[in-house]
Design a protein around this motif. Structure first.
Motif, PDB file in Angstrom:
ATOM      1  N   ASN A 283       0.795  -1.231   0.000  1.00 17.48           N
ATOM      2  CA  ASN A 283       0.000   0.000   0.000  1.00 17.48           C
ATOM      3  C   ASN A 283       0.826   1.278   0.000  1.00 17.48           C
ATOM      4  N   LEU A 284       2.144   1.162  -0.009  1.00 17.69           N
ATOM      5  CA  LEU A 284       2.969   2.360   0.037  1.00 17.69           C
ATOM      6  C   LEU A 284       3.987   2.378  -1.095  1.00 17.69           C
ATOM      7  N   PRO A 285       3.960   3.405  -1.934  1.00 19.94           N
ATOM      8  CA  PRO A 285       5.005   3.543  -2.954  1.00 19.94           C
ATOM      9  C   PRO A 285       6.333   3.881  -2.285  1.00 19.94           C
ATOM     10  N   PRO A 286       7.448   3.853  -3.036  1.00 24.24           N
ATOM     11  CA  PRO A 286       8.738   4.208  -2.447  1.00 24.24           C
ATOM     12  C   PRO A 286       8.715   5.635  -1.902  1.00 24.24           C
ATOM     13  N   LEU A 287       9.502   5.873  -0.857  1.00 18.56           N
ATOM     14  CA  LEU A 287       9.632   7.202  -0.278  1.00 18.56           C
ATOM     15  C   LEU A 287      10.776   7.905  -0.990  1.00 18.56           C
ATOM     16  N   ILE A 288      10.469   9.004  -1.660  1.00 18.89           N
ATOM     17  CA  ILE A 288      11.485   9.735  -2.410  1.00 18.89           C
ATOM     18  C   ILE A 288      11.823  11.030  -1.683  1.00 18.89           C
ATOM     19  N   LEU A 289      13.107  11.245  -1.441  1.00 20.93           N
ATOM     20  CA  LEU A 289      13.568  12.487  -0.808  1.00 20.93           C
ATOM     21  C   LEU A 289      14.398  13.263  -1.821  1.00 20.93           C
ATOM     22  N   TYR A 290      14.437  14.571  -1.653  1.00 27.46           N
ATOM     23  CA  TYR A 290      15.154  15.404  -2.620  1.00 27.46           C
ATOM     24  C   TYR A 290      16.252  16.211  -1.946  1.00 27.46           C
ATOM     25  N   ASP A 291      17.152  16.729  -2.773  1.00 26.23           N
ATOM     26  CA  ASP A 291      18.105  17.711  -2.273  1.00 26.23           C
ATOM     27  C   ASP A 291      18.051  18.915  -3.204  1.00 26.23           C
ATOM     28  N   ALA A 292      18.911  19.900  -2.938  1.00 24.17           N
ATOM     29  CA  ALA A 292      18.860  21.142  -3.715  1.00 24.17           C
ATOM     30  C   ALA A 292      18.952  20.876  -5.216  1.00 24.17           C
ATOM     31  N   LYS A 293      19.781  19.895  -5.584  1.00 22.53           N
ATOM     32  CA  LYS A 293      19.988  19.623  -7.020  1.00 22.53           C
ATOM     33  C   LYS A 293      18.780  18.954  -7.652  1.00 22.53           C
ATOM     34  N   SER A 294      18.179  18.021  -6.920  1.00 21.08           N
ATOM     35  CA  SER A 294      17.148  17.192  -7.561  1.00 21.08           C
ATOM     36  C   SER A 294      15.743  17.714  -7.307  1.00 21.08           C
ATOM     37  N   LEU A 295      15.636  18.877  -6.672  1.00 18.56           N
ATOM     38  CA  LEU A 295      14.331  19.435  -6.332  1.00 18.56           C
ATOM     39  C   LEU A 295      13.439  19.565  -7.565  1.00 18.56           C
ATOM     40  N   PRO A 296      12.247  18.959  -7.538  1.00 16.54           N
ATOM     41  CA  PRO A 296      11.376  19.044  -8.712  1.00 16.54           C
ATOM     42  C   PRO A 296      10.743  20.424  -8.791  1.00 16.54           C
ATOM     43  N   ALA A 297      10.571  20.902 -10.018  1.00 19.05           N
ATOM     44  CA  ALA A 297      10.110  22.276 -10.192  1.00 19.05           C
ATOM     45  C   ALA A 297       8.640  22.472  -9.845  1.00 19.05           C
ATOM     46  N   ASN A 298       7.832  21.540 -10.295  1.00 19.99           N
ATOM     47  CA  ASN A 298       6.393  21.809 -10.204  1.00 19.99           C
ATOM     48  C   ASN A 298       5.660  21.077  -9.101  1.00 19.99           C
ATOM     49  N   MET A 299       6.394  20.707  -8.036  1.00 18.39           N
ATOM     50  CA  MET A 299       5.676  19.956  -7.012  1.00 18.39           C
ATOM     51  C   MET A 299       5.229  20.840  -5.872  1.00 18.39           C
ATOM     52  N   ASN A 300       4.109  20.461  -5.273  1.00 15.10           N
ATOM     53  CA  ASN A 300       3.604  21.113  -4.066  1.00 15.10           C
ATOM     54  C   ASN A 300       4.660  21.004  -2.945  1.00 15.10           C
ATOM     55  N   HIS A 301       5.023  22.152  -2.368  1.00 15.37           N
ATOM     56  CA  HIS A 301       6.058  22.184  -1.323  1.00 15.37           C
ATOM     57  C   HIS A 301       5.797  21.208  -0.199  1.00 15.37           C
ATOM     58  N   GLN A 302       4.525  21.057   0.133  1.00 17.56           N
ATOM     59  CA  GLN A 302       4.171  20.242   1.282  1.00 17.56           C
ATOM     60  C   GLN A 302       4.492  18.771   1.030  1.00 17.56           C
ATOM     61  N   GLN A 303       4.614  18.423  -0.243  1.00 11.43           N
ATOM     62  CA  GLN A 303       4.878  17.037  -0.598  1.00 11.43           C
ATOM     63  C   GLN A 303       6.355  16.756  -0.802  1.00 11.43           C
ATOM     64  N   VAL A 304       7.187  17.785  -0.620  1.00 13.51           N
ATOM     65  CA  VAL A 304       8.613  17.625  -0.910  1.00 13.51           C
ATOM     66  C   VAL A 304       9.444  17.728   0.356  1.00 13.51           C
ATOM     67  N   ILE A 305      10.352  16.774   0.546  1.00 12.25           N
ATOM     68  CA  ILE A 305      11.285  16.858   1.663  1.00 12.25           C
ATOM     69  C   ILE A 305      12.679  17.061   1.095  1.00 12.25           C
ATOM     70  N   ASN A 306      13.301  18.192   1.451  1.00  5.97           N
ATOM     71  CA  ASN A 306      14.608  18.571   0.918  1.00  5.97           C
ATOM     72  C   ASN A 306      15.677  18.323   1.970  1.00  5.97           C
ATOM     73  N   ILE A 307      16.525  17.334   1.696  1.00  8.76           N
ATOM     74  CA  ILE A 307      17.556  16.946   2.660  1.00  8.76           C
ATOM     75  C   ILE A 307      18.491  18.112   2.970  1.00  8.76           C
ATOM     76  N   ASP A 308      18.874  18.867   1.950  1.00 10.15           N
ATOM     77  CA  ASP A 308      19.809  19.984   2.160  1.00 10.15           C
ATOM     78  C   ASP A 308      19.185  21.067   3.042  1.00 10.15           C
ATOM     79  N   TRP A 309      17.910  21.312   2.829  1.00  6.20           N
ATOM     80  CA  TRP A 309      17.191  22.316   3.638  1.00  6.20           C
ATOM     81  C   TRP A 309      17.241  21.909   5.111  1.00  6.20           C
ATOM     82  N   ILE A 310      17.014  20.625   5.358  1.00 10.28           N
ATOM     83  CA  ILE A 310      17.042  20.119   6.734  1.00 10.28           C
ATOM     84  C   ILE A 310      18.455  20.221   7.303  1.00 10.28           C
TER      85      ILE A 310
END
Lengths: 456, 108
Positions: A283-310
């Motif tokens: 019932n769960l797709p893979p958990l995808i995390l992002y960093d500054a380089k791989s940050l997707p352009a058109n995604m809702n911020h609330q759905q994105v976790i940025n490792i570098d930001w943390i």
């Protein structure tokens, strides 16, 4: 007799500090009416599905970064199956194949020969950190031959921190866990209070002769404090050595630590090796995390976790805080350890330093020798201290200005400790502890003493 | 290829299923044979897929308390309860060993 090398590895479960659970919106709280913090999903009612809590993922990423891990940008969830009354689904959702963080390290310090002046730094490797669900609580009622089940804890988010077997005794394990506890509390990812079950430690222990392969290991559970952790491990090491030296063998079993008897005993309900039949959580797709380089352009911020930001927003870890204290105030490294070891003590110290002219190197003595010993004697926390930083600074100022002696200052502190609301100056006046500064008056007193002696 | 009695016993113990009779075991064999057809596909160099959801986005929920507080409803399903606790037998009751059970597996 050939020497024995003990090998100790730890599996630590830290409850994530979050408002709601890992996969559901029910509340996380210690001590609430039974089964009041349970959603339909937590009770495993049919038709319910897991929904991942963003805060829990952030907590795991913070912890992974603080422990120098590589954060897996893609991690997966799995089901671990076993039957127990406090696991209503019959499986636990965990991360067995690809956890959220891997290959980190934790540095901790040990006193050699119990001397704080002789400290060595050791490192233990972190194999991985995984997100998983907590189970409910079972209360065993042996008299009525039944178990009472409370699911309030079922589904609470956990970070399991798996350490490599790089330690060799109870003291090392205790020091490593203490440092981990401080790190988690500094990050805020877990409050890590062992007494409330927010930090649970299982120890894997084995012994072998140098040059030979590792011995059979036992798992020790039911350890409720850092002190007991050291005791349990040291007992188990001794037990295994004695068993083997007497020609016996070690069973690959799970043992519980009995704190009253100070020994480990085989656990019931843990028969043989478990086959957990791991399978991907469908019932769960893979958990995808992002960093500054791989940050997707058109995604809702609330759905994105940025490792570098943390990473940029991580607070100073205990080791950094200690270095800064030593550098800024000229205190000794061992002082910085004690300051950070007591909740609120470092802040208290810095507050006093700000309010007094006395040098930090002198203030630290008053904090660690006088204040801390009073607190310990009366089992009080820094927050509960009847002597505030303001009052202590006030007292130290009197001492610094040479208006009282050091002995008098200790007397005043004893009086302040009663918490009767008097100021240091009032106590000094009351007990006539002022140092005489007047040269003439001093001469008169000395002369009187000499005269008195002459008359005898 | 036959599924051995040891494996069957292990499965019954582990998953608390009951193969009941020879027909049940035959059904299991058929299911395994059916799944084995997957081996006919050449998957060399292909990353295993473990979920049809693998290219979906995993939705992240905000950390708010939105459920719970339904003790009464939950306990309605319980056969036995004591002061808002669910009641369960004391610990796991393990399936008796093969020799101690009345099962057709013994004859095999």
């Amino acid at each position: 007799l050939a020497p024995w090398i003990p090998v100790v590895g730890l599996e630590i479960h830290a409850q994530i500090s979050s408002k709601s659970k890992l996969f559901s919106g029910s509340q996380v709280q210690f001590a609430a009416p039974p089964n009041s913090l349970v959603s339909f999903f937590d009770a495993s009612l049919p038709g319910t599905l897991p929904v991942l809590n963003r805060r829990c993922v952030e907590a795991a990423v913070m912890t992974g970064l603080a422990l120098n891990c590589s954060i897996n940008k893609k991690s997966l969830f799995d089901r671990k199956h076993y039957f127990y009354a406090d696991l209503p689904a019959g499986y636990q959702i965990t991360q067995q194949r690809v956890p959220i963080a891997v290959n980190g390290s934790l540095s901790y310090s040990l006193c050699i020969d119990n001397k704080m002046s002789h400290m060595v730094t050791k490192t233990v490797r972190i194999k991985q950190i995984q997100l998983e669900q907590d189970s409910g609580k079972s209360l065993h009622d042996d008299s009525r031959c039944q178990t009472l089940v409370d699911l309030n804890r079922a589904g609470v988010g956990l970070m399991e921190v798996v350490m490599e077997p790089d330690m060799c005794c109870g003291e090392e394990a205790a020091a490593a866990v203490r440092e981990l506890q401080l790190i988690l509390q500094t990050l805020g990812s877990s409050q890590a209070v062992m007494a409330e079950g927010q930090l649970r430690v299982d120890a894997n222990v084995s012994v072998h002769h140098p040059g030979e392969p590792y011995g059979v290991r036992t798992e020790v559970k039911n350890i409720n404090s850092i002190r007991f952790l050291a005791k349990a491990i040291d007992y188990e090491i001794q037990r295994q050595i004695e068993e083997l030296e007497n020609g016996g063998t070690i069973l690959n079993e799970t043992r519980a630590f009995d704190s009253k008897l100070g020994c480990t005993v085989p656990m019931r309900d843990k028969e043989g090796k478990q086959d957990y039949r791991f399978m991907p959580e469908p019932n769960l797709p893979p958990l995808i995390l992002y960093d500054a380089k791989s940050l997707p352009a058109n995604m809702n911020h609330q759905q994105v976790i940025n490792i570098d930001w943390i990473h940029e927003r991580l607070p100073d870890l205990p080791s950094v805080k200690r270095e800064k204290l030593v550098e800024q105030y000229g205190i000794l490294p061992e002082h910085s350890f004690t300051l950070l070891n007591e909740d609120g003590l470092a802040d208290f110290f810095e507050s006093v330093v700000k309010q007094t002219q006395m040098k930090p190197k002198k203030v630290i003595g008053w904090i660690l020798n006088d204040l801390l010993s009073y607190l310990k004697q009366h089992s009080l926390t820094v927050k509960e201290s009847p002597v505030s930083s303001f009052l202590l600074a006030d007292l130290l100022n009197l001492l610094e200005k040479k208006e009282i002696s050091s002995t008098a200052a200790k007397q005043v502190l004893a009086e302040l400790w009663k918490g009767e609301g008097k100021t240091p100056l009032e106590i000094v006046k009351e007990q006539k502890l002022e140092l005489l500064q007047d040269q003439k008056e001093l001469e008169q007193i000395c002369q009187a003493v000499i005269d008195g002696q002459e008359n005898e | 290829q036959q599924v051995s009695v040891e494996v069957l016993e292990h499965l019954e113990h582990l998953a608390l299923v009951d193969f009941r009779d020879a027909e049940g075991v035959r059904r299991l064999q058929k299911a395994i044979q059916f799944a084995d057809q997957l081996h006919e596909v050449n998957t060399e160099g292909v990353e295993p897929m473990d979920s049809v959801l693998e290219d979906r986005c995993l939705y992240l929920r905000e950390d708010d308390v939105t459920e719970g507080n339904c003790t009464k409803e939950l306990l309605e399903n319980a056969r036995e309860k004591v002061e808002e606790y669910f009641v369960a037998p004391p610990g796991n009751i393990p399936l008796p060993k093969l020799e101690e059970r009345e099962t057709f597996l013994q004859g095999s």
